[in-house]
Design an enzyme around this catalytic site. Structure first.
Site, short mmCIF file in Angstrom:
data_model
loop_
_atom_site.label_atom_id
_atom_site.label_comp_id
_atom_site.label_asym_id
_atom_site.label_seq_id
_atom_site.Cartn_x
_atom_site.Cartn_y
_atom_site.Cartn_z
N GLU A 54 0.70 -1.12 0.06
CA GLU A 54 -0.04 0.10 0.01
C GLU A 54 0.79 1.04 0.06
O GLU A 54 0.52 2.34 -0.84
CB GLU A 54 -0.97 0.00 1.36
CG GLU A 54 -1.87 -1.23 1.22
CD GLU A 54 -1.13 -2.33 2.25
OE1 GLU A 54 -0.02 -2.69 2.00
OE2 GLU A 54 -1.80 -2.84 3.13
N CYS A 77 -2.69 -3.16 7.05
CA CYS A 77 -2.42 -3.41 8.39
C CYS A 77 -2.76 -1.99 9.44
O CYS A 77 -2.66 -1.02 8.58
CB CYS A 77 -1.07 -3.72 8.55
SG CYS A 77 0.43 -2.50 8.01
N CYS A 86 -0.40 0.77 7.73
CA CYS A 86 -0.76 1.21 6.28
C CYS A 86 -2.02 2.24 6.24
O CYS A 86 -2.54 3.03 5.40
CB CYS A 86 -1.07 0.16 5.19
SG CYS A 86 0.61 -0.41 4.77
N THR A 198 20.22 -38.89 -0.42
CA THR A 198 20.24 -37.98 -1.57
C THR A 198 21.52 -37.42 -1.62
O THR A 198 22.14 -37.36 -2.85
CB THR A 198 19.07 -37.08 -1.81
OG1 THR A 198 17.71 -37.79 -1.71
CG2 THR A 198 18.91 -36.09 -2.82
N LEU A 206 21.75 -28.01 -4.39
CA LEU A 206 20.54 -27.56 -3.98
C LEU A 206 20.41 -26.07 -3.60
O LEU A 206 19.71 -25.38 -2.92
CB LEU A 206 20.25 -28.12 -2.54
CG LEU A 206 20.30 -29.77 -2.42
CD1 LEU A 206 19.81 -30.25 -1.12
CD2 LEU A 206 19.05 -30.38 -3.43
N GLY A 296 14.88 -37.82 -0.46
CA GLY A 296 14.56 -39.12 -1.43
C GLY A 296 13.25 -39.59 -0.79
O GLY A 296 12.45 -39.12 -0.12
N ASN A 300 10.55 -38.77 2.15
CA ASN A 300 9.15 -38.21 1.56
C ASN A 300 8.05 -38.95 2.27
O ASN A 300 7.12 -38.56 2.92
CB ASN A 300 9.00 -38.64 -0.08
CG ASN A 300 9.65 -37.59 -0.83
OD1 ASN A 300 10.08 -36.48 -0.17
ND2 ASN A 300 9.86 -37.82 -2.05
C1 AOF Z 1 3.88 -7.00 4.45
N1 AOF Z 1 3.79 -6.40 3.38
O1 AOF Z 1 2.54 -5.29 1.92
C2 AOF Z 1 1.72 -5.86 3.92
C3 AOF Z 1 1.85 -6.51 5.39
O2 AOF Z 1 6.70 -6.97 9.75
P1 AOF Z 1 5.77 -5.68 9.43
O3 AOF Z 1 5.84 -4.44 10.12
O4 AOF Z 1 6.53 -5.42 7.97
O5 AOF Z 1 4.29 -6.08 9.41
C4 AOF Z 1 4.01 -7.55 8.73
C5 AOF Z 1 2.55 -7.71 8.85
O6 AOF Z 1 2.05 -6.83 8.06
C6 AOF Z 1 2.18 -8.91 8.06
O7 AOF Z 1 2.43 -10.18 9.01
C7 AOF Z 1 1.01 -8.80 7.57
O8 AOF Z 1 -0.21 -9.13 8.55
C8 AOF Z 1 0.83 -6.98 7.37
N2 AOF Z 1 0.69 -6.65 6.07
N3 AOF Z 1 3.04 -7.12 5.30
O9 AOF Z 1 5.15 -7.62 5.00
C9 AOF Z 1 2.49 -5.93 2.87
N4 AOF Z 1 0.62 -5.30 3.43
ZN ZN Z 2 0.84 -2.46 6.07
#
Ligand code: AOF
Ligand code: ZN
Length: 372
Positions: A54, A77, A86, A198, A206, A296, A300
């Site tokens: 956002e 958030c 945000c 493996t 890997l 492997g 699994n």
């Molecule tokens: C993200 N990216 O674009 C949005 C998120 O650790 P922070 O402060 O970056 O917050 C993480 C939390 O924010 C995440 O667990 C989710 O609930 C919310 N939204 N997080 O990393 C984003 N919009």
């Molecule tokens: Zn946010």
């Protein structure tokens, strides 16, 4: 909601996908800001710890957003984390309407983000293209609610279900394009896990060999610490991180591995083998949200029996190896009766030239005596 709303949300979904593999254990999120039928700002969460989708869209604004609509793939958030809420930025910029795809199951946000906007007079439309948006963050949703890694079992086999010939040769089963797809897939997971068999058989690296992509942490399940110190995995531990999980350890070997920069986790089960449930708990605690399990057959089977697998991705090549001794993707003891099988639901079939990719969700992994 009309066709234009769909187009903008689809754009936000496309933007979100650009963050794939870079934001773990946080979600991927895309946002589009629209005013008078034009996009005036768009962005996505590009890196763990960076601005949220956002705020990236707001940062990219080409004109004031007053009265505009924001299309965002995940509920905004409302908490102070690594970045300020945000919702605050949305209110500051006087955005009038917010169209949300997924609900955020993060307890710090869940429902509160939308409510905070509504209370401030913003029109909030929730659950728009929710299914498509939810697909973006399967890993995040699983991890934030369970604190356990989302495990995807992946293997490539021939039409007769073999992952190697009777001599053990496995290069290659699928074509070049399917193999390229596996490389890109690895980039999306925080960890890649294999069994010691493996490592002993193939001495794999890997890692991800494509430019501009990151390599996952390499996790080796090695009950008795048999990993050779001169294996490629050990030799490159300084470049690409390695975790060795063992059962009954060997303190001398453990010390040698630690000296090479390898993390050793001892999680014995009652038989001195690796307790996969406990291992997942510890890896989740270290912030590892996702693991690509690449075999492997023994590992699994144990992983399915332990109920730690969420998805199975199978590449099928148009070849038949035959051979009684040729390896298959899931070995161990296996189910005694068909009704004791691990049960999966087919979600997707992709054709990659002559190969097929079959994608399944695990429904019941450890039913009946499967794996016991
Ligand atoms: C993200 N990216 O674009 C949005 C998120 O650790 P922070 O402060 O970056 O917050 C993480 C939390 O924010 C995440 O667990 C989710 O609930 C919310 N939204 N997080 O990393 C984003 N919009
Ligand atoms: Zn946010």
């Amino acid at each position: 909601m009309d066709k234009a709303d769909r187009v903008y949300m689809e754009r936000a979904i496309e933007l979100a996908k650009r963050g794939r593999g870079w934001t773990n254990p946080n979600p991927i999120v895309g946002a589009v800001i629209v005013k008078n039928g034009r996009i005036i700002g768009e962005g996505y969460h590009a890196r763990y710890g960076g601005l949220h989708g956002e705020r990236e869209a707001i940062r990219a604004l080409t004109e004031p957003a007053e009265g505009a609509d924001m299309y965002v793939t995940l509920e905004p958030c409302c908490h102070y984390g690594k970045t300020p809420p945000c919702t605050e930025a949305i209110l500051e910029h006087k955005i009038k309407r917010v169209i949300i795809g997924s609900r955020d199951p993060n307890p710090m946000v869940a429902g509160k983000g939308a409510e905070c906007l509504r209370k401030a007079g913003v029109i909030v439309e929730a659950d728009f293209l929710r299914e498509e948006c939810d697909q973006l963050n399967r890993v995040f949703f699983h991890y934030i609610t369970t604190k356990l890694p989302y495990v995807v079992m992946k293997y490539a086999m021939t039409l007769d279900g073999k992952i190697a010939t009777c001599t053990g040769a496995s290069k290659w089963i699928t074509g070049e394009e399917a193999r390229g797809m596996v490389q890109r897939m690895r980039h999306e997971y925080m960890g890649i896990m294999v069994g010691i068999g493996t490592v002993l058989a193939d001495d794999p690296m890997l890692n991800v060999r494509e430019e501009g992509r990151k390599s996952p942490i390499r996790i080796i399940c090695d009950s008795r610490l048999r990993i050779p110190l001169d294996s490629r995995i050990c030799r490159t531990a300084g470049q690409y991180p390695v975790i060795v999980a063992c059962g009954t350890g060997d303190s001398e070997k453990e010390k040698q591995l630690i000296d090479m920069g390898i993390q050793v986790i001892s999680v014995p089960d009652s038989q001195g083998r690796v307790d996969l449930g406990k291992l997942m708990f510890l890896l989740g605690g270290q912030g590892i949200d996702s693991i690509l399990l690449e075999g492997g057959g023994e590992l699994n089977e144990s992983a399915l029996a332990a109920g730690i697998v969420q998805e199975v991705k199978v590449f099928v090549a148009p070849k038949i190896f035959g051979g009684r001794e040729a390896k298959s993707p899931v070995t161990g003891l296996g189910a005694a009766l068909p009704e004791e099988a691990a049960r999966l639901a087919l979600e997707n079939v992709v054709r990659i030239r002559e190969d097929l990719l079959l994608e399944y969700k695990v429904i019941h992994a450890n039913q009946g005596s499967f794996g016991k």
